[in-house]
Design an enzyme around this catalytic site. Structure first.
Site, mmCIF file in Angstrom:
data_model
loop_
_atom_site.group_PDB
_atom_site.id
_atom_site.type_symbol
_atom_site.label_atom_id
_atom_site.label_comp_id
_atom_site.label_asym_id
_atom_site.label_seq_id
_atom_site.Cartn_x
_atom_site.Cartn_y
_atom_site.Cartn_z
ATOM 1 N N ASN A 7 11.761 -18.765 0.223
ATOM 2 C CA ASN A 7 12.328 -19.509 -0.736
ATOM 3 C C ASN A 7 11.760 -19.047 -2.122
ATOM 4 O O ASN A 7 10.861 -19.495 -2.592
ATOM 5 C CB ASN A 7 12.389 -21.017 -0.614
ATOM 6 C CG ASN A 7 13.140 -21.779 -1.541
ATOM 7 O OD1 ASN A 7 13.834 -21.003 -2.435
ATOM 8 N ND2 ASN A 7 13.393 -22.832 -1.267
ATOM 9 N N ARG A 92 16.549 -17.695 1.417
ATOM 10 C CA ARG A 92 17.293 -18.785 0.885
ATOM 11 C C ARG A 92 18.020 -17.931 -0.331
ATOM 12 O O ARG A 92 17.083 -17.539 -1.403
ATOM 13 C CB ARG A 92 16.454 -20.250 0.254
ATOM 14 C CG ARG A 92 17.493 -20.940 -0.574
ATOM 15 C CD ARG A 92 16.716 -21.999 -1.013
ATOM 16 N NE ARG A 92 17.726 -22.942 -1.645
ATOM 17 C CZ ARG A 92 17.380 -23.568 -2.831
ATOM 18 N NH1 ARG A 92 16.166 -23.745 -3.271
ATOM 19 N NH2 ARG A 92 18.322 -24.433 -3.345
ATOM 20 N N HIS A 181 22.957 -27.199 -2.017
ATOM 21 C CA HIS A 181 22.366 -27.730 -1.036
ATOM 22 C C HIS A 181 23.274 -27.590 0.382
ATOM 23 O O HIS A 181 23.032 -28.349 1.133
ATOM 24 C CB HIS A 181 22.392 -29.484 -1.291
ATOM 25 C CG HIS A 181 21.202 -29.819 -2.433
ATOM 26 N ND1 HIS A 181 21.607 -30.551 -3.529
ATOM 27 C CD2 HIS A 181 20.180 -29.005 -2.792
ATOM 28 C CE1 HIS A 181 20.627 -30.804 -4.284
ATOM 29 N NE2 HIS A 181 19.748 -29.891 -4.100
ATOM 30 N N ARG A 242 17.931 -33.635 -14.436
ATOM 31 C CA ARG A 242 19.084 -33.094 -15.002
ATOM 32 C C ARG A 242 20.165 -34.321 -15.089
ATOM 33 O O ARG A 242 20.065 -35.408 -14.419
ATOM 34 C CB ARG A 242 19.913 -32.101 -13.910
ATOM 35 C CG ARG A 242 18.716 -30.926 -13.567
ATOM 36 C CD ARG A 242 19.811 -30.028 -12.762
ATOM 37 N NE ARG A 242 18.675 -29.189 -11.888
ATOM 38 C CZ ARG A 242 18.767 -28.888 -10.614
ATOM 39 N NH1 ARG A 242 19.730 -29.372 -9.692
ATOM 40 N NH2 ARG A 242 17.575 -28.126 -9.987
ATOM 41 N N GLU A 398 15.968 -27.710 5.616
ATOM 42 C CA GLU A 398 16.802 -26.428 5.122
ATOM 43 C C GLU A 398 16.125 -25.380 5.656
ATOM 44 O O GLU A 398 16.833 -24.255 6.107
ATOM 45 C CB GLU A 398 16.765 -26.358 3.650
ATOM 46 C CG GLU A 398 17.662 -27.569 3.250
ATOM 47 C CD GLU A 398 17.422 -27.986 1.615
ATOM 48 O OE1 GLU A 398 16.520 -28.643 1.276
ATOM 49 O OE2 GLU A 398 18.299 -27.597 0.696
#
Ligand code: ADP
Length: 411
Positions: A7, A92, A181, A242, A398
């Site tokens: 990742n 990823r 996601h 965010r 993940e």
């Protein structure tokens, strides 16, 4: 077979090496501050070897991968004898655009398509490409697979992914909701369907991936039909730093208040907003809940603890917005079999789960407050006695999804 999962971020690279015969992690780690000074933390999981945690020079991603390989195969910290024991690499990739609805074997054409998506994810895809190229250089002749954050949401209907802006931006520039996601929403919804015995029939799930980045997905019969993040991960519920969805005019308004550029306003919305923006001191929910006078282990108020009003407000805004999207998705799905909480906050914060579900009591969804206050590292059914829908905690993974997809494609 061993699969290395990568990742890659702009200045970091996380990795996990899986033995896919038993799905156990052999080693994992993080290269940090790539292109600046460099730091590597390498943690063997399998054979009692020590952790390596040192500053080392990492000028590029290629050098970072090379340092990872050195550690994975070294006498002192290693878990494999040689590079030949890495049978495949899974990456990823954040943005797969309209082209990818599932994971793919990486070839020149796939790399070109990921490059084409850079215009949609300028912060993420270039870093993912650096990770891919670094592995192509350092681990040549080993198959590499791209697993996209967006792929699971490619099943959204047109009315869910179309923005009400001039249509030419979709036709000519591919501007639409993509969502992110995807690997997490797919993984936890799959487990929930399995555990609830809903794999073959019709099913209606809402998955809440609540971490530093947060998104919800409405999942009908195992397929994503809507999700809160948009063309970028800025849209949707408020997050650590965010803003989530706000009046778009604020980009311009903040720029005029600050006397800065629109790009600087976007920085405010990406890095200084969300719960950090309201609370002002931290984006970490453990800090915010503690400051709001909560016991982070049970989710209940701590008697006599001082309450920071801004911390309390940040939590209230977050829980309210999450609940509002749940309401919207019950409409999108036409009902709800199960509500699923996952990721750092969803899995570990009894307080947030309770605060979200408080808003849902009016529509017959509630959790069992005592079960909810129990710490669990595994699947946990927190459904309240009279709840119309199941409420579940399902830990996400993940990296395992990436490793499984990689093996599936390479086989
Ligand atoms: P990401 O992968 O998006 O960086 P994570 O899924 O790891 O994020 O989630 C990080 C968030 O989870 C942080 O805000 C952290 O405070 C929160 N978190 C972790 N443990 C707890 C806990 N026990 N109680 C409340 N929040 C927690």
């Amino acid at each position: 077979m061993n699969v290395l999962v990568i990742n890659a971020g702009s200045s970091s690279l996380k990795y996990q090496l899986f033995n896919m015969d038993n799905e156990k992690i052999l080693a994992k780690g993080l290269c940090d501050r790539i292109g600046l000074d460099g730091h590597l933390k390498h943690k063997p999981e399998a054979n009692g070897k020590p952790v390596y945690d040192e500053d080392i020079s990492l000028p590029t991603h290629a050098e970072a991968i090379s340092a990872v390989i050195e550690k994975l195969t070294s006498d002192e910290y290693g878990v494999i004898e040689s590079l030949s024991e890495i049978n495949a690499v899974g990456h990823r990739v954040v943005q797969g655009g309209r082209k990818f609805s599932s994971s793919v074997l990486i070839n020149d054409e796939v790399v070109a398509a990921i490059e084409d998506c850079v215009r949609l994810a300028p912060l993420h895809n270039p870093a993912n490409l650096m990770g891919i190229r670094a592995c192509q250089k350092n681990i040549p002749n080993v198959p590499q697979v791209a697993v996209f954050d967006t792929a699971f949401h490619n099943s959204m209907p047109q009315h869910a992914y179309t923005y009400p802006i001039p249509y030419k931006y979709f036709e000519e520039n591919d501007i639409r909701r993509y969502g992110f996601h995807g690997t997490s929403h797919r993984y936890v919804s799959d487990i929930a369907l399995d555990r609830l015995g809903l794999k073959s029939g019709s099913s209606k799930l809402i998955t809440c991936h609540l971490g530093n980045g947060a998104s919800l997905a409405a999942i009908c019969d195992g397929k994503s039909i809507d999700t809160t993040m948009g063309v970028t991960p800025l849209e949707g519920v408020p997050m650590g730093t965010r803003s989530g969805s706000i009046d778009p005019s604020l980009v311009d308004i903040i720029a005029s208040i600050e006397g800065t550029s629109l790009k600087d306003s976007m920085d405010v919305l990406n890095k200084k907003s969300g719960v950090l923006g309201i609370f002002g001191k931290s984006s970490d929910f453990r800090d915010i809940e503690t400051a709001a006078g909560m016991d982070i282990n049970t989710g209940f108020e701590k008697e006599g603890a001082p309450v920071d009003e801004k911390a309390k407000l940040a939590l209230d805004v977050f829980a309210y917005q999450v609940a509002k999207f749940i309401g919207a998705y019950i409409v999108a799905l036409g009902g709800l079999d199960a509500l699923i909480f996952t990721a750092g906050i969803g899995e570990n914060s009894p307080y947030v789960r309770r605060a979200v579900c408080k808003h849902l009591e009016g529509i017959g969804i509630c959790l069992d407050e005592n079960v909810n206050a129990v710490r669990a590292s595994d699947y946990l059914d927190v459904t309240g006695k009279d709840s119309k829908s199941k409420v579940l905690v399902v830990p996400t993974n993940e990296e395992l999804v990436i490793a499984r997809d990689t093996i599936e494609i390479v086989k």
